[in-house]
Design a protein around this motif. Structure first.
Motif, mmCIF file in Angstrom:
data_model
loop_
_atom_site.group_PDB
_atom_site.id
_atom_site.type_symbol
_atom_site.label_atom_id
_atom_site.label_comp_id
_atom_site.label_asym_id
_atom_site.label_seq_id
_atom_site.Cartn_x
_atom_site.Cartn_y
_atom_site.Cartn_z
ATOM 1 N N SER A 81 -8.396 32.514 10.950
ATOM 2 C CA SER A 81 -7.289 32.640 11.909
ATOM 3 C C SER A 81 -6.057 33.294 11.311
ATOM 4 C CB SER A 81 -6.920 31.261 12.464
ATOM 5 O OG SER A 81 -6.385 30.454 11.432
ATOM 6 N N GLY A 82 -5.973 33.361 9.994
ATOM 7 C CA GLY A 82 -4.855 34.062 9.362
ATOM 8 C C GLY A 82 -3.558 33.281 9.354
ATOM 9 N N PHE A 83 -3.627 31.960 9.228
ATOM 10 C CA PHE A 83 -2.414 31.152 9.121
ATOM 11 C C PHE A 83 -1.577 31.621 7.917
ATOM 12 C CE2 PHE A 83 -4.878 27.842 11.456
ATOM 13 C CZ PHE A 83 -3.974 27.631 12.481
ATOM 14 N N SER A 84 -0.291 31.686 8.103
ATOM 15 C CA SER A 84 0.593 31.957 6.972
ATOM 16 C C SER A 84 0.706 30.690 6.130
ATOM 17 C CB SER A 84 1.982 32.370 7.458
ATOM 18 O OG SER A 84 2.870 32.477 6.354
ATOM 19 N N LEU A 85 0.469 30.839 4.841
ATOM 20 C CA LEU A 85 0.493 29.694 3.941
ATOM 21 C C LEU A 85 1.739 29.669 3.075
ATOM 22 C CD1 LEU A 85 -3.240 29.805 2.788
ATOM 23 C CD2 LEU A 85 -2.234 28.445 4.631
ATOM 24 N N ASP A 86 2.680 30.564 3.370
ATOM 25 C CA ASP A 86 3.886 30.660 2.547
ATOM 26 C C ASP A 86 4.642 29.341 2.491
ATOM 27 O OD1 ASP A 86 3.277 33.274 2.048
ATOM 28 O OD2 ASP A 86 4.755 34.118 3.431
ATOM 29 N N SER A 87 4.784 28.685 3.616
ATOM 30 C CA SER A 87 5.549 27.436 3.651
ATOM 31 C C SER A 87 4.836 26.331 2.880
ATOM 32 C CB SER A 87 5.783 26.993 5.099
ATOM 33 O OG SER A 87 6.606 27.914 5.780
ATOM 34 N N ILE A 88 3.507 26.266 2.990
ATOM 35 C CA ILE A 88 2.744 25.278 2.232
ATOM 36 C C ILE A 88 2.916 25.517 0.739
ATOM 37 C CG2 ILE A 88 0.380 24.627 1.596
ATOM 38 C CD1 ILE A 88 -0.352 24.697 4.510
ATOM 39 N N HIS A 89 2.852 26.770 0.341
ATOM 40 C CA HIS A 89 3.051 27.106 -1.064
ATOM 41 C C HIS A 89 4.453 26.729 -1.526
ATOM 42 C CE1 HIS A 89 -0.347 30.371 -1.049
ATOM 43 N NE2 HIS A 89 -0.795 29.147 -0.880
ATOM 44 N N GLN A 90 5.441 27.000 -0.687
ATOM 45 C CA GLN A 90 6.825 26.702 -1.057
ATOM 46 C C GLN A 90 7.043 25.200 -1.237
ATOM 47 O OE1 GLN A 90 9.719 28.328 1.647
ATOM 48 N NE2 GLN A 90 11.441 27.299 0.659
ATOM 49 N N ILE A 91 6.494 24.393 -0.339
ATOM 50 C CA ILE A 91 6.632 22.939 -0.437
ATOM 51 C C ILE A 91 5.963 22.427 -1.713
ATOM 52 C CG2 ILE A 91 5.952 20.739 0.623
ATOM 53 C CD1 ILE A 91 6.136 22.247 3.363
ATOM 54 N N SER A 92 4.804 22.961 -2.024
ATOM 55 C CA SER A 92 4.087 22.554 -3.228
ATOM 56 C C SER A 92 4.845 22.965 -4.482
ATOM 57 C CB SER A 92 2.682 23.179 -3.231
ATOM 58 O OG SER A 92 1.964 22.830 -2.059
ATOM 59 N N GLU A 93 5.373 24.184 -4.471
ATOM 60 C CA GLU A 93 6.154 24.666 -5.614
ATOM 61 C C GLU A 93 7.394 23.793 -5.831
ATOM 62 O OE1 GLU A 93 5.908 27.220 -7.749
ATOM 63 O OE2 GLU A 93 4.495 28.670 -6.892
ATOM 64 N N GLU A 94 8.047 23.440 -4.746
ATOM 65 C CA GLU A 94 9.276 22.649 -4.838
ATOM 66 C C GLU A 94 9.004 21.281 -5.455
ATOM 67 O OE1 GLU A 94 11.407 20.733 -1.302
ATOM 68 O OE2 GLU A 94 12.551 22.580 -1.628
ATOM 69 N N TYR A 95 7.906 20.663 -5.050
ATOM 70 C CA TYR A 95 7.531 19.364 -5.620
ATOM 71 C C TYR A 95 7.349 19.472 -7.128
ATOM 72 C CZ TYR A 95 4.196 15.737 -7.058
ATOM 73 O OH TYR A 95 3.530 14.742 -7.742
ATOM 74 N N PHE A 96 6.617 20.479 -7.558
ATOM 75 C CA PHE A 96 6.347 20.644 -8.983
ATOM 76 C C PHE A 96 7.614 21.007 -9.754
ATOM 77 C CE2 PHE A 96 1.680 20.690 -9.706
ATOM 78 C CZ PHE A 96 1.705 20.269 -11.031
ATOM 79 N N GLN A 97 8.425 21.888 -9.193
ATOM 80 C CA GLN A 97 9.649 22.302 -9.884
ATOM 81 C C GLN A 97 10.607 21.133 -10.063
ATOM 82 O OE1 GLN A 97 11.059 25.551 -7.483
ATOM 83 N NE2 GLN A 97 9.634 27.032 -8.380
ATOM 84 N N ASN A 98 10.737 20.310 -9.038
ATOM 85 C CA ASN A 98 11.620 19.151 -9.136
ATOM 86 C C ASN A 98 11.098 18.145 -10.162
ATOM 87 O OD1 ASN A 98 13.415 20.126 -7.225
ATOM 88 N ND2 ASN A 98 12.407 19.096 -5.519
ATOM 89 N N LEU A 99 9.778 17.989 -10.212
ATOM 90 C CA LEU A 99 9.203 17.101 -11.216
ATOM 91 C C LEU A 99 9.423 17.662 -12.615
ATOM 92 C CD1 LEU A 99 7.603 14.607 -11.995
ATOM 93 C CD2 LEU A 99 5.494 15.902 -11.587
ATOM 94 N N ASP A 100 9.263 18.954 -12.774
ATOM 95 C CA ASP A 100 9.533 19.602 -14.063
ATOM 96 C C ASP A 100 10.964 19.329 -14.516
ATOM 97 O OD1 ASP A 100 7.116 20.686 -14.715
ATOM 98 O OD2 ASP A 100 7.565 22.689 -13.977
ATOM 99 N N HIS A 101 11.886 19.414 -13.577
ATOM 100 C CA HIS A 101 13.295 19.180 -13.892
ATOM 101 C C HIS A 101 13.510 17.753 -14.375
ATOM 102 C CE1 HIS A 101 17.674 19.466 -13.597
ATOM 103 N NE2 HIS A 101 17.642 18.326 -12.938
#
Length: 209
Positions: A81-101
């Motif tokens: 169906s071609g769903f955009s996954l940008d937002s899912i990627h962004q949410i996942s990245e944010e979780y990891f980046q905040n944990l890294d911090h």
């Protein structure tokens, strides 16, 4: 998990009860595994790779592929169906980046020198603790054989990683059990934020389907 009765269980039940949401959730897990692999590569220089860390790296990228392949094969219509996954990627990245911090801040508090190897161990330890809550809960609520097979394989691997990391962290004299508890509490808050944002994003995906 302390907040499971108010956030985690309802989230999982809602996700597994809707094809589009389940598809998006699988891809988020796949991307989280990929981020973990990528961050390990950045943290561990070639000279710091050993048998244990190499095995860990290999498993993480394999898990990412297995979860993505599962999403593709089990939810072929959604995949096409071609769903955009940008937002899912962004949410996942944010979780990891905040944990890294959080980890970086805690490491600097006990050791003013940059210590990427310790950061790798601590971030990986906290993530593996989370994985050993997420994947068994997911498995317990799953009925499809391909999903169960994939999750069982990942759980075996993650359990081995956690045992390996626990042994390594116990050798770090500057880090106390209280420090670890603080990091786990910080991760709990970050995971709840991740769940809330993922729930909103998956709702949007479901509505647009």
């Amino acid at each position: 998990m302390p907040a499971s009765t108010t956030a985690w269980d309802p989230f999982l039940e809602e996700v597994l009860g809707h094809r589009t949401k389940h598809y998006g959730w699988l891809l988020s897990l796949s991307y989280l595994e990929y981020i973990g692999y990528r961050k390990m590569i950045k943290s561990l220089g070639y000279e710091h790779l050993n048998k244990g860390s190499f095995h860990h790296l290999s498993d993480e990228i394999q898990h990412s592929f297995m979860l993505r392949e599962l999403a593709q094969k089990s939810f072929h219509q959604e995949w096409q169906s071609g769903f955009s996954l940008d937002s899912i990627h962004q949410i996942s990245e944010e979780y990891f980046q905040n944990l890294d911090h959080e980890v970086h801040h805690k490491v600097l508090a006990v050791d003013p020198q940059e210590n990427p190897v310790l950061c790798y161990m601590l971030t990986s330890y906290v993530i593996e603790k989370r994985a050993m809550k997420v994947y068994p809960a997911y498995l317990a609520k799953s009925s499809e054989a391909p999903v169960k097979y994939t999750l069982q394989k990942i759980i075996r691997d993650e359990s081995e990683h956690l045992t390996y990391l626990e042994g390594k962290i116990s050798l770090v004299p500057s880090f106390s059990s209280k420090d670890l508890e603080d990091l786990l509490e910080a991760e709990e808050k970050l995971f709840q934020q991740y769940l809330a944002k993922m729930a909103m994003q998956l709702d949007q995906m479901a509505q647009s389907n």
